[in-house]
Design an enzyme around this catalytic site. Structure first.
Site, PDB file in Angstrom:
ATOM      1  N   GLU A 202       7.792 -27.255  12.450  1.00  0.00           N
ATOM      2  CA  GLU A 202       6.499 -26.641  11.962  1.00  0.00           C
ATOM      3  C   GLU A 202       6.388 -25.838  10.764  1.00  0.00           C
ATOM      4  O   GLU A 202       5.847 -25.948   9.831  1.00  0.00           O
ATOM      5  CB  GLU A 202       5.648 -25.859  13.182  1.00  0.00           C
ATOM      6  CG  GLU A 202       4.371 -25.317  12.598  1.00  0.00           C
ATOM      7  CD  GLU A 202       3.544 -24.773  13.871  1.00  0.00           C
ATOM      8  OE1 GLU A 202       2.460 -24.440  13.322  1.00  0.00           O
ATOM      9  OE2 GLU A 202       4.034 -24.534  14.722  1.00  0.00           O
TER      10      GLU A 202
ATOM     11  N   ILE B 205       4.596  -7.712   4.475  1.00  0.00           N
ATOM     12  CA  ILE B 205       6.107  -7.566   4.322  1.00  0.00           C
ATOM     13  C   ILE B 205       6.603  -7.313   5.781  1.00  0.00           C
ATOM     14  O   ILE B 205       6.039  -6.907   6.657  1.00  0.00           O
ATOM     15  CB  ILE B 205       6.466  -6.142   3.690  1.00  0.00           C
ATOM     16  CG1 ILE B 205       7.982  -6.018   3.621  1.00  0.00           C
ATOM     17  CG2 ILE B 205       5.550  -5.066   4.293  1.00  0.00           C
ATOM     18  CD1 ILE B 205       8.286  -5.086   2.425  1.00  0.00           C
TER      19      ILE B 205
ATOM     20  N   ALA C  28       3.840   2.222   9.304  1.00  0.00           N
ATOM     21  CA  ALA C  28       3.557   1.316   8.125  1.00  0.00           C
ATOM     22  C   ALA C  28       2.332   2.112   7.142  1.00  0.00           C
ATOM     23  O   ALA C  28       2.675   1.939   6.104  1.00  0.00           O
ATOM     24  CB  ALA C  28       3.134   0.111   8.629  1.00  0.00           C
TER      25      ALA C  28
ATOM     26  N   ASP D   7       1.941 -24.531  -3.889  1.00  0.00           N
ATOM     27  CA  ASP D   7       0.784 -23.839  -3.810  1.00  0.00           C
ATOM     28  C   ASP D   7       0.621 -22.467  -4.713  1.00  0.00           C
ATOM     29  O   ASP D   7       1.411 -21.594  -4.509  1.00  0.00           O
ATOM     30  CB  ASP D   7       0.431 -23.176  -2.321  1.00  0.00           C
ATOM     31  CG  ASP D   7      -0.919 -22.733  -2.050  1.00  0.00           C
ATOM     32  OD1 ASP D   7      -1.489 -22.453  -2.922  1.00  0.00           O
ATOM     33  OD2 ASP D   7      -1.405 -22.736  -0.913  1.00  0.00           O
TER      34      ASP D   7
ATOM     35  N   LYS E 155       2.475   6.288   0.771  1.00  0.00           N
ATOM     36  CA  LYS E 155       3.502   6.928   0.154  1.00  0.00           C
ATOM     37  C   LYS E 155       3.778   6.303  -1.126  1.00  0.00           C
ATOM     38  O   LYS E 155       3.888   7.010  -2.249  1.00  0.00           O
ATOM     39  CB  LYS E 155       4.846   7.093   0.869  1.00  0.00           C
ATOM     40  CG  LYS E 155       5.978   7.595   0.277  1.00  0.00           C
ATOM     41  CD  LYS E 155       7.155   8.002   1.140  1.00  0.00           C
ATOM     42  CE  LYS E 155       8.057   6.270   0.964  1.00  0.00           C
ATOM     43  NZ  LYS E 155       9.224   6.717   1.724  1.00  0.00           N
TER      44      LYS E 155
ATOM     45  N   HIS F 174       2.084   5.275   6.892  1.00  0.00           N
ATOM     46  CA  HIS F 174       2.811   6.241   6.054  1.00  0.00           C
ATOM     47  C   HIS F 174       3.515   5.741   4.885  1.00  0.00           C
ATOM     48  O   HIS F 174       3.497   6.225   3.811  1.00  0.00           O
ATOM     49  CB  HIS F 174       3.672   6.893   6.846  1.00  0.00           C
ATOM     50  CG  HIS F 174       4.510   7.944   6.194  1.00  0.00           C
ATOM     51  ND1 HIS F 174       4.118   9.231   5.761  1.00  0.00           N
ATOM     52  CD2 HIS F 174       6.014   7.935   5.649  1.00  0.00           C
ATOM     53  CE1 HIS F 174       5.095   9.805   5.107  1.00  0.00           C
ATOM     54  NE2 HIS F 174       6.157   8.929   5.167  1.00  0.00           N
ATOM     55  N   ILE F 175       4.114   4.579   4.983  1.00  0.00           N
ATOM     56  CA  ILE F 175       4.924   3.798   4.145  1.00  0.00           C
ATOM     57  C   ILE F 175       3.883   3.618   2.850  1.00  0.00           C
ATOM     58  O   ILE F 175       4.155   3.600   1.582  1.00  0.00           O
ATOM     59  CB  ILE F 175       5.801   2.687   4.525  1.00  0.00           C
ATOM     60  CG1 ILE F 175       6.768   3.085   5.303  1.00  0.00           C
ATOM     61  CG2 ILE F 175       6.439   1.915   3.331  1.00  0.00           C
ATOM     62  CD1 ILE F 175       7.692   2.096   6.182  1.00  0.00           C
ATOM     63  N   TYR F 176       2.643   2.824   3.504  1.00  0.00           N
ATOM     64  CA  TYR F 176       1.694   2.378   2.343  1.00  0.00           C
ATOM     65  C   TYR F 176       1.322   3.394   1.513  1.00  0.00           C
ATOM     66  O   TYR F 176       1.136   3.301   0.391  1.00  0.00           O
ATOM     67  CB  TYR F 176       0.681   1.434   3.059  1.00  0.00           C
ATOM     68  CG  TYR F 176       1.262   0.348   3.741  1.00  0.00           C
ATOM     69  CD1 TYR F 176       2.445  -0.520   3.361  1.00  0.00           C
ATOM     70  CD2 TYR F 176       0.852  -0.186   4.889  1.00  0.00           C
ATOM     71  CE1 TYR F 176       2.825  -1.572   4.147  1.00  0.00           C
ATOM     72  CE2 TYR F 176       1.188  -1.287   5.850  1.00  0.00           C
ATOM     73  CZ  TYR F 176       2.133  -1.839   5.200  1.00  0.00           C
ATOM     74  OH  TYR F 176       2.891  -3.094   6.007  1.00  0.00           O
TER      75      TYR F 176
END
Length: 171
Positions: free
Chosen positions: A37, A82, A125, A48, A131, A127-129
């Site tokens: 698949e 990600i 996540a 695309d 930061k 926190h990372i974003y």
């Protein structure tokens, strides 16, 4: 660390990620996809123009993926996603790879805004974003169904003007 275009030979790694229920729950996607698949989807989307998929590599080892999805050339925005595989987590790769993906979106694709959705309970996540410069623009109540229940999601955005300001400060 480098990012490069996803190749057919990388699909075995993507297959492993797609078959991890915990990871797919954070991506708000159904787990357990067959390699056939996945290969079919790869063939279908290879040309695309509304998505770009990149492999994160460390010393020629597959470390994860960063993807630009739903690329909208009229409104000039796209979603970013990600996954860093477990063996490479905790090394700052997510931040670096996201910044490379954002740079590609603004510098190559001429996007105006990059956005993402994140589970409100995924504090690491979020926190990372934050930061690296994403801002919470809203909360979507019971937006995604994962692991048997509906989950709230933050909608987070990163604008071109914010990117340009950060880039200017790094000169």
């Amino acid at each position: 660390m480098k990012i490069r275009a996803l190749e057919r030979s990388d699909l075995k790694h993507i297959h492993e990620i797609n078959n991890q229920r915990e990871t797919m729950a954070y991506w708000f996607e159904e787990p357990y996809e067959s390699l056939d698949e996945l290969t079919s989807l790869y063939d279908k989307h290879i040309h695309d123009t509304h998505e770009r998929r990149f492999v994160i590599e460390i010393d020629d080892q597959f470390a994860g993926v960063v993807e630009l999805m739903w690329i909208d050339y009229i409104h000039r925005n796209c979603e970013i996603q990600i996954v860093v595989i477990k063996d490479f987590r905790g090394q700052g790769l997510a931040s670096k790879a996201l910044l490379k993906g954002i740079e590609y979106a603004f510098s190559i694709l001429n996007m105006h805004k990059v956005y993402l959705y994140v589970d409100t309970t995924n504090a690491v996540a979020v926190h990372i974003y934050q930061k690296i410069g994403f801002e919470i623009e809203g909360t979507l109540k019971e937006q995604f169904f994962a692991n048997g229940k509906y989950k709230d999601s933050f909608f987070m955005g990163f604008s071109r003007s914010h990117y340009e300001a950060l880039k200017g400060n790094n000169k």
